[in-house]
Write an enzyme that holds these catalytic residues in place. Structure first.
Site, PDB file in Angstrom:
ATOM      1  N   ASP A 260       0.863  -1.165   0.000  1.00  0.00           N
ATOM      2  CA  ASP A 260       0.000   0.000   0.000  1.00  0.00           C
ATOM      3  C   ASP A 260       0.903   1.219   0.000  1.00  0.00           C
ATOM      4  O   ASP A 260       2.091   1.140   0.324  1.00  0.00           O
ATOM      5  CB  ASP A 260      -0.934  -0.012   1.208  1.00  0.00           C
ATOM      6  CG  ASP A 260      -2.236   0.736   0.941  1.00  0.00           C
ATOM      7  OD1 ASP A 260      -2.250   1.587   0.032  1.00  0.00           O
ATOM      8  OD2 ASP A 260      -3.230   0.478   1.639  1.00  0.00           O
ATOM      9  N   PHE A 261       0.365   2.367  -0.344  1.00  0.00           N
ATOM     10  CA  PHE A 261       1.203   3.498  -0.714  1.00  0.00           C
ATOM     11  C   PHE A 261       1.892   4.197   0.463  1.00  0.00           C
ATOM     12  O   PHE A 261       1.282   4.437   1.505  1.00  0.00           O
ATOM     13  CB  PHE A 261       0.371   4.514  -1.490  1.00  0.00           C
ATOM     14  CG  PHE A 261       0.179   4.157  -2.940  1.00  0.00           C
ATOM     15  CD1 PHE A 261       0.243   2.852  -3.369  1.00  0.00           C
ATOM     16  CD2 PHE A 261      -0.062   5.138  -3.887  1.00  0.00           C
ATOM     17  CE1 PHE A 261       0.078   2.512  -4.698  1.00  0.00           C
ATOM     18  CE2 PHE A 261      -0.225   4.815  -5.224  1.00  0.00           C
ATOM     19  CZ  PHE A 261      -0.155   3.502  -5.628  1.00  0.00           C
TER      20      PHE A 261
END
Length: 473
Positions: A260-261
């Site tokens: 995830d970012f």
């Protein structure tokens, strides 16, 4: 060269040296990937494992122009290996002005797998037509509490339902681009998503939180996105039990895992745990991961395994597609708009349909041919309220509001009266004058959604707003 020929030429070139005139079978894909891996230096291998954008520019685009264009990771110009080009979802392609489909929770209410596969097909066409080759919009997190801010992004609370609907979306999307399933795993809260530690038994983990992920892996999903939270003391991006023991070894997952970012991993040791690509920027991988490999902290075999997974999926999807369907004319096409309408119609859930007072006639369906006056009440009647403004935000070129839709549905002789409902007495007054009243209330992205530090997040209560309840009563 005509327009169609130009499109086909562009699609043929987008995968570089990975595209073959005759599609490759699984063994040939593996052989080609191994040959390409053998030509790569350690630095080139590690570059396959993280985002390509420079740090400052990447952060600016992430927070101020999120996914207006595909987010690239792992381009190798020397070997003509294209980048993974990421676009988000799950209610449509978030780039430019794409078709906005009903939110996943609504589509889940249809329980129509064939329809969901068609939605996935349309999303895949629009993603590829706009330069993406990976769609990260297959959100299958289990809804454990309806106050979760991102409840709208998932299909519901039943693992079987999640798995079947998610698999249908994967099938449709992967006719054209790679599909990424997310967020792996036990992710179902927003406000504490960066630090919460989900303590869970092995049986509950597998039976309740993982079975739908396995269903989508078995369907052939190309990628999995790890979650921000911890599971039993370890961040999901560093959780070798989840990523290596279960996903890659036990389930035989052949694709790659992306983070995830930004906050998805804490250091380069995530690679050892089974995280293959750091997205969307190079923060902990790159040179830092190179140092860990040279020190022996992360074995080079781990790097080889990650890059081989990435290359195999790139080569696999270089052979996939329907070039004649791609191009800007396919984005928000009449067919896709009709499909979005069909999905919306089949997603409607009727909770109650009482009889008109003193009769045996049900209120619904409304016979618009016999209406003289209709009252539309509620401020959401005039808002283009299509869903969250976080990473799932779709920017359709136009939105038909409920008020506009109702005005278009009734005859010209029918008077449509509108009140935003802020002053209840005024709303009551027009309701008394009308043959029938439609009250439109609910929430917007300001009330619930992806937690973004200063906005979104989980709901505090499950009821409607007090003013809305008073308006209805």
């Amino acid at each position: 060269m005509g327009g169609g020929e130009v499109t086909r030429f562009k699609i043929a070139q987008e995968w570089g040296s990975l595209k073959e005139d005759v599609p490759l079978n699984k063994e040939q894909v593996e052989d080609k990937a191994k040959r390409m891996l053998a030509q790569m230096s350690l630095a080139e291998k590690i570059k396959q494992m993280s985002g390509d954008a420079p740090l400052v520019r990447g952060l600016v685009e992430l927070f101020f122009a999120y996914n207006m264009r595909p987010i690239p990771a792992g381009e190798n110009v020397r070997l003509s290996i294209p980048a993974i080009r990421f676009t988000d979802g799950p209610r449509g392609v978030v780039m430019n002005h794409s078709t906005c489909f009903p939110v996943t929770m609504a589509r889940g209410a249809s329980w129509d797998r064939a329809l969901e596969e068609r939605v996935g097909d349309a999303i895949g066409v629009e993603a590829r037509s706009q330069g993406a080759n990976l769609f990260a919009g297959v959100c299958i997190n289990l809804l454990r509490h309806p106050a979760w801010g991102r409840a709208q992004e998932t299909y519901g609370e039943d693992p079987y339902h999640l798995g079947e609907m998610g698999a249908a979306l994967v099938r449709g999307v992967q006719r054209h681009v790679m599909a990424c399933i997310k967020h792996f795993a036990a992710n179902s809260i927003e406000n504490t998503r960066y630090r919460v530690d989900v303590r869970i038994s092995e049986r509950t983990l597998r039976e309740v939180y993982l079975s739908h992920f396995k269903r989508c892996v078995d369907e052939g999903a190309a990628s999995v996105m790890s979650a921000y939270n911890k599971v039993n003391g370890h961040y999901c991006g560093h959780n070798s039990h989840l990523l290596r023991d279960i996903l890659k070894k036990e389930w035989g997952f052949e694709g790659f895992v992306i983070s995830d970012f930004v906050f998805g991993i804490r250091n380069g040791k995530a690679a050892k745990a089974g995280l293959d690509i750091e997205m969307p920027l190079t923060i902990h991988f790159g040179k830092k991961l190179m140092k860990l490999v040279r020190r022996g902290t992360v074995p080079e075999d781990v790097i080889d395994d990650a890059v081989l997974r990435i290359l195999k999926q790139k080569i696999r999807f270089a052979q996939i597609g329907e070039p004649g369907r791609y191009g800007l004319q396919a984005v928000v096409s009449s067919e896709h708009k009709a499909l979005a309408r069909e999905a919306a119609q089949k997603s409607i859930v009727l909770l109650k349909n009482d009889c008109v007072a003193g009769t045996t006639k049900r209120i619904l369906p409304i016979d618009v041919a016999h209406l003289n006056r209709i009252a539309i009440i509620g401020k959401l009647a005039t808002k283009p309220n299509t869903g969250d403004k976080g990473s799932s935000m779709v920017r359709p070129p136009c939105v038909i509001t409920p008020l506009e839709g109702i005005r278009a549905a009734v005859s010209r002789d029918c008077e449509v009266m509108y009140s935003d409902g802020r002053v209840i007495n005024k709303a009551v007054d027009i309701a008394r004058k009308a043959d029938i009243s439609v009250i439109i209330v609910g929430y917007t992205h300001r009330d619930e959604g992806e937690y973004m530090f200063t906005k979104g997040g989980d709901r505090d209560v499950l009821t409607l707003k007090p003013h809305d309840e008073t308006l209805i009563l």
